[in-house]
Design an enzyme around this catalytic site. Structure first.
Site, PDB file in Angstrom:
ATOM      1  N   ASP A   1       0.921  -1.423  -0.065  1.00 36.11           N
ATOM      2  CA  ASP A   1      -0.211  -0.118  -0.341  1.00 36.11           C
ATOM      3  C   ASP A   1       0.624   1.226  -0.055  1.00 36.11           C
ATOM      4  O   ASP A   1       1.103   2.285   0.234  1.00 36.11           O
ATOM      5  CB  ASP A   1      -0.745  -0.253   1.138  1.00 36.11           C
ATOM      6  CG  ASP A   1      -0.033  -0.366   2.748  1.00 36.11           C
ATOM      7  OD1 ASP A   1       0.853  -0.507   2.835  1.00 36.11           O
ATOM      8  OD2 ASP A   1      -1.072   0.003   3.499  1.00 36.11           O
TER       9      ASP A   1
ATOM     10  N   HIS B   1       9.521  -0.702   8.921  1.00 31.33           N
ATOM     11  CA  HIS B   1       8.666  -2.273   9.207  1.00 31.33           C
ATOM     12  C   HIS B   1       8.351  -2.872   7.633  1.00 31.33           C
ATOM     13  O   HIS B   1       9.109  -3.940   7.839  1.00 31.33           O
ATOM     14  CB  HIS B   1       7.130  -1.467   9.411  1.00 31.33           C
ATOM     15  CG  HIS B   1       6.494  -0.960  10.062  1.00 31.33           C
ATOM     16  ND1 HIS B   1       6.851  -0.917  11.667  1.00 31.33           N
ATOM     17  CD2 HIS B   1       6.343   0.663  10.309  1.00 31.33           C
ATOM     18  CE1 HIS B   1       5.950  -0.402  12.718  1.00 31.33           C
ATOM     19  NE2 HIS B   1       5.666   0.185  12.274  1.00 31.33           N
TER      20      HIS B   1
HETATM   21  C1  BDR Z   1       2.207  -0.655   8.812  1.00 27.53           C
HETATM   22  O1  BDR Z   1       1.461   0.066   8.678  1.00 27.53           O
HETATM   23  C2  BDR Z   1       1.156   0.812   7.021  1.00 27.53           C
HETATM   24  O2  BDR Z   1       1.040   2.223   7.607  1.00 27.53           O
HETATM   25  C3  BDR Z   1       2.660   0.240   7.020  1.00 27.53           C
HETATM   26  O3  BDR Z   1       3.104   0.586   5.835  1.00 27.53           O
HETATM   27  C4  BDR Z   1       3.775  -0.780   7.462  1.00 27.53           C
HETATM   28  O4  BDR Z   1       3.098  -1.508   7.012  1.00 27.53           O
HETATM   29  C5  BDR Z   1       2.749  -0.780  10.107  1.00 27.53           C
HETATM   30  O5  BDR Z   1       1.454  -1.208  10.985  1.00 27.53           O
HETATM   31 CA    CA Z   2       2.541  -1.143   4.258  1.00 29.49          CA
END
Ligand code: BDR
Ligand code: CA
Length: 319
Positions: A10, A242
């Site tokens: 995303d 992340h």
């Molecule tokens: C996840 O949530 C999204 O905002 C980031 O891209 C990551 O995949 C972290 O919680």
């Molecule tokens: Ca993400």
């Protein structure tokens, strides 16, 4: 090529960093990218992805397909633009990508790609799991057709980030997450337990900003807004790693220092625990042993030095 990866994401600041990390590796083939709502709409995530491919010198060479704009149950969720900026790339002005999205829907591209190369394609999901859940409906044999699955999402023994109990990717579509995590395939889950402990510092971001690589400089620009958001989390300008941690684990660059193979259930009720990933880690009392019959490897910790590798790689990448 050592590894072929299809990324479902995303895009999103940290999705962009994870894509660039993979695209800068000559031993990794990113064979397709599919997008989903979450940080931003799936449509905008595809535009951002196409732009990221241009930045990495791969424009027009990797298919990008737009996927779900709503959850598996058809609900439109609030997007996380407060974390990623209105355009999903920290407000950094981008141009018109050189290529257009594929005419296929994301789930169709996923199914077509893995059917063409059975046993070869690793699925890396760094957004809500809606597209993967739809792909599983289209092709129930998906688990036997892929090389593996790595998911950034969940919180095993730590608090959530979007609610006290839930991590954002899972919370955005818990029903899809349950369908994907419960599909019985060998799946590696990279939750907040691991990703929140892999931190990039402001000094490291500035190192990329001052690098000779246009990719390093783009990454530093895009991260600026994200770092400001994380100032409120860590108390200093910095960010969690992340999605790039999940990418590094998917291609074998990073190996867990603590992990358990256990049953995982996603809470799909309407209460305050909606979107929680309930990992059966009761075995921890006898030394974090695996649970017989479980298929989900939950990464609990990694070495903590990923940011340095990301900075090194992006700062020296000349597309
Ligand atoms: C996840 O949530 C999204 O905002 C980031 O891209 C990551 O995949 C972290 O919680
Ligand atoms: Ca993400």
């Amino acid at each position: 090529m050592n590894k072929t990866v299809l990324v479902d994401c995303d895009t999103g600041v940290d999705d962009a960093i994870s894509l660039l990390y993979l695209l800068a590796d000559p031993d990794v083939e990113v064979c397709a990218v599919t997008t989903v709502f979450g940080n931003i709409s799936a449509q905008d995530a595809a535009r951002n992805t196409l732009w990221v491919l241009d930045v990495a010198g791969k424009g027009g060479r990797i298919p990008v397909a737009v996927g779900s704009e709503v959850t598996l149950l058809g609900e439109a969720m609030e997007l996380a633009t407060f974390v990623h900026g209105d355009n999903g790339l920290g407000g950094v002005e981008i141009g018109r990508p050189s290529a257009a999205p594929s005419p296929l829907r994301a789930a169709e591209l996923i199914v077509r790609t893995v059917r063409e190369r059975p046993g070869q394609v690793h699925l890396l999901a760094t957004g809500p799991l809606t597209n993967l859940a739809v792909a599983l409906r289209l092709e129930p044999d998906l688990p036997s057709l892929v090389e593996g699955v790595t998911v950034m999402g969940g919180a095993a023994m730590v608090p959530g980030n979007i609610t006290p109990a839930a991590e954002a990717n899972i919370w955005h579509d818990p029903e899809a997450a349950q369908a994907v995590i419960g599909a019985g395939w060998d799946l590696t889950m990279v939750p907040l337990d691991a990703t929140m402990a892999e931190v990039m510092s402001e000094e490291q971001r500035l190192e990329m900003a001052g690098s000779a690589s246009p990719v390093g400089r783009f990454a530093a620009d895009v991260l600026d807004f994200y770092f400001d958001f994380y100032r409120g989390v860590y108390g200093r300008k910095s960010s969690a790693c992340h999605d790039v941690l999940a990418a590094a684990i998917a291609v074998g660059d990073v190996v867990a220092t603590r992990a358990m193979k256990v049953a995982v259930t996603v809470e799909t009720g309407a209460g305050p625990a909606r979107g929680a990933t309930i990992c059966d880690t009761r075995g921890m009392y006898k030394g974090e042993t695996d649970q017989p019959g479980a298929s989900c490897t939950v990464v609990l910790a990694t070495a903590g030095d990923l940011a340095a590798s990301v900075v090194r790689r992006l700062s020296s990448f000349q597309p």
